[in-house]
Design a protein around this motif. Structure first.
Motif, PDB file in Angstrom:
ATOM      1  N   GLY A   1      -6.003   5.961   9.076  1.00  0.00           N
ATOM      2  CA  GLY A   1      -5.771   4.587   9.523  1.00  0.00           C
ATOM      3  C   GLY A   1      -6.751   3.626   8.879  1.00  0.00           C
ATOM      4  O   GLY A   1      -6.374   2.536   8.416  1.00  0.00           O
ATOM      5  N   ALA A   2      -8.016   4.019   8.840  1.00  0.00           N
ATOM      6  CA  ALA A   2      -9.047   3.137   8.273  1.00  0.00           C
ATOM      7  C   ALA A   2      -8.798   2.886   6.787  1.00  0.00           C
ATOM      8  O   ALA A   2      -8.958   1.762   6.295  1.00  0.00           O
ATOM      9  N   LEU A   3      -8.409   3.934   6.079  1.00  0.00           N
ATOM     10  CA  LEU A   3      -8.131   3.787   4.647  1.00  0.00           C
ATOM     11  C   LEU A   3      -6.966   2.822   4.427  1.00  0.00           C
ATOM     12  O   LEU A   3      -7.035   1.910   3.590  1.00  0.00           O
ATOM     13  N   ILE A   4      -5.902   3.026   5.185  1.00  0.00           N
ATOM     14  CA  ILE A   4      -4.749   2.140   5.044  1.00  0.00           C
ATOM     15  C   ILE A   4      -5.136   0.709   5.425  1.00  0.00           C
ATOM     16  O   ILE A   4      -4.784  -0.249   4.729  1.00  0.00           O
TER      17      ILE A   4
ATOM     18  N   GLY B   1       7.245  -1.453   6.928  1.00  0.00           N
ATOM     19  CA  GLY B   1       7.663  -0.992   5.606  1.00  0.00           C
ATOM     20  C   GLY B   1       7.455  -2.029   4.514  1.00  0.00           C
ATOM     21  O   GLY B   1       7.440  -1.698   3.328  1.00  0.00           O
ATOM     22  N   ASP B   2       7.316  -3.290   4.887  1.00  0.00           N
ATOM     23  CA  ASP B   2       7.056  -4.319   3.884  1.00  0.00           C
ATOM     24  C   ASP B   2       5.612  -4.261   3.385  1.00  0.00           C
ATOM     25  O   ASP B   2       5.280  -4.804   2.326  1.00  0.00           O
ATOM     26  N   ASP B   3       4.762  -3.602   4.165  1.00  0.00           N
ATOM     27  CA  ASP B   3       3.345  -3.519   3.814  1.00  0.00           C
ATOM     28  C   ASP B   3       2.937  -2.144   3.308  1.00  0.00           C
ATOM     29  O   ASP B   3       2.080  -2.022   2.443  1.00  0.00           O
ATOM     30  N   VAL B   4       3.521  -1.126   3.918  1.00  0.00           N
ATOM     31  CA  VAL B   4       3.118   0.243   3.601  1.00  0.00           C
ATOM     32  C   VAL B   4       4.349   1.070   3.223  1.00  0.00           C
ATOM     33  O   VAL B   4       5.305   1.154   3.993  1.00  0.00           O
TER      34      VAL B   4
ATOM     35  N   VAL C   1       0.875  -1.166   0.000  1.00  0.00           N
ATOM     36  CA  VAL C   1       0.000   0.000   0.000  1.00  0.00           C
ATOM     37  C   VAL C   1       0.917   1.222   0.000  1.00  0.00           C
ATOM     38  O   VAL C   1       1.856   1.289   0.794  1.00  0.00           O
ATOM     39  N   VAL C   2       0.675   2.146  -0.918  1.00  0.00           N
ATOM     40  CA  VAL C   2       1.498   3.351  -0.992  1.00  0.00           C
ATOM     41  C   VAL C   2       0.720   4.547  -0.446  1.00  0.00           C
ATOM     42  O   VAL C   2      -0.403   4.821  -0.877  1.00  0.00           O
TER      43      VAL C   2
END
Lengths: 155, 155, 155, 155
Positions: free
Chosen positions: D143-146, D58-61, D28-29
């Motif tokens: 937070g919810a969006l991510i 960092g592996d996810d976002v 997710v960027v």
């Protein structure tokens, strides 16, 4: 009494004429030395000065910003400062501390013996230097300091 | 000079003996009238009083809480207040304003003409009532008020 | 999947009928266990739940307060809780966790193995217990947790 | 699916090699378009990005700053930006949006149709543009969006 050293300012913003401490006798002067790219200044000191400026009557308290650039001079010149002032809608007078010509701390900063930014300085109605502190000072303490100086009778 | 009315307190917490304004001459008194279930008191006023209590020397500034219950008396009695004080680790003296016996505003609240909670009251070193305001007052203003009264010489 | 234990509630506020987790299938349930005189609950948890309640659609996210009184029972009864709810204008359903009858932790609290207040619990659309944490969790983390559960398809 | 336009970046900071959205598939960027002298960016957006960067793996976002200078170009060049990054101890990669050569909005900003700063953009694991908003977005919503995008399986 230690008289507050004069302000040596190269350029003023938000005032039609140069300010001199000697002409502010009778007022409490709140002098905020900052750099426009110093996070402690931008996140804490400048917003606090905006609150001080809004809280007190300009006839009693003079809020003055002093841009004491002692590092990264090339990116914190007067043109950049002007954008900073405009974008943040700062309304109090702000002076550019006089460069020493050699890339070191500017002249007023040196006169006061400031060690960094932000530095908060309070000058009483008679022009005496009464408080100088590097770093964050919370609103309650700043208010108390101003209140104490306000209570002193002008000469 | 308007002398601050005496405190009529049914019960004290955080002090081994009853406090009387008349015995606090020489100090600035910061009196915070609150109710333990009033959100403006809990979220703003009480934390501010904790900051005031931490900021100033107890020899100069006396912080006093006054529990002025004027509604919901059954759930804000002294036993509940004690839990509130303990859970919030309040360290300054807190008095229970004397009930009027008829379920109305308690006696000190009535004497001061307070209209609700939180109410902030400042009393100078000579015992004069100098400031009284319902609602939130920000730290800068509270600090300035205290500072001004601190600067006044004791009688 | 660990199914979230049923809520054992003595009395409900802000809802015309008792809530059961089994009837909330399809929604993400944000369960906030608190005590009305616990400072961490009042200063952090409850305001956060108000934000969560305002942020998300009630068709997707059910915010439920659970008053898990495990100490000072005498001053945190339902009458006091009702004043707390009214004064803070809390709009989401709040249940009184069923007392155990012996002055210990109430029944739902015990079923979940909660160790104190505030405790934040998240239950997914299928009724599985997905998150339980004692203490403060910041908004970004709470948002992310809710967002992740929202993204999961209902059964 | 609307594929997020490629980043057109003149210069990168905090990364040893240029970043391309196409190489971030699977993550997710979180793209934060800002200007270093925009108060809403400095006071809200940048601190929020620091929290996002600290919160998620960092592996996810992937948190990426994009310096989209569309005004006052002369005082927000790369040298000034470098000082801003260093002084604020920003640790996530930041790119300088490619100037259009005529003093207007830079190229990536124009590609995305951004109307100002700060602008928050979210790109999913598959590279689709999922969210774009000018102005402040609170932590719970971010937070919810991510969280929602994190929950979606990589292709």
């Amino acid at each position: 009494m230690i008289e507050a050293p004069a302000l040596d300012v190269a350029q003023w913003f938000n005032t039609s004429q140069a300010l001199a401490l000697s002409e502010l006798r009778g007022k409490v002067v709140v002098l905020h030395a900052f750099q426009m790219l110093c996070p402690g200044c931008v996140l804490h000191g400048i917003p606090q000065m905006q609150r001080v400026h809004a809280q007190f009557d300009g006839d009693d308290v003079a809020v003055i910003g002093l841009h004491t650039v002692f590092e990264h001079h090339d990116v914190m010149g007067p043109a950049a400062l002007k954008v900073f002032i405009d974008e943040n809608r700062l309304a109090f007078p702000i002076g550019v501390d006089q460069p020493d010509g050699h890339g070191g701390p500017p002249r007023t900063m040196r006169q006061y013996g400031m060690r960094g930014t932000p530095t908060l300085i309070l000058i009483d109605r008679q022009g005496a230097l009464r408080f100088q502190q590097l770093g964050q000072v919370d609103d309650l303490a700043v208010g108390a300091l101003i209140g104490q100086l306000l209570a002193e009778a002008p000469r």
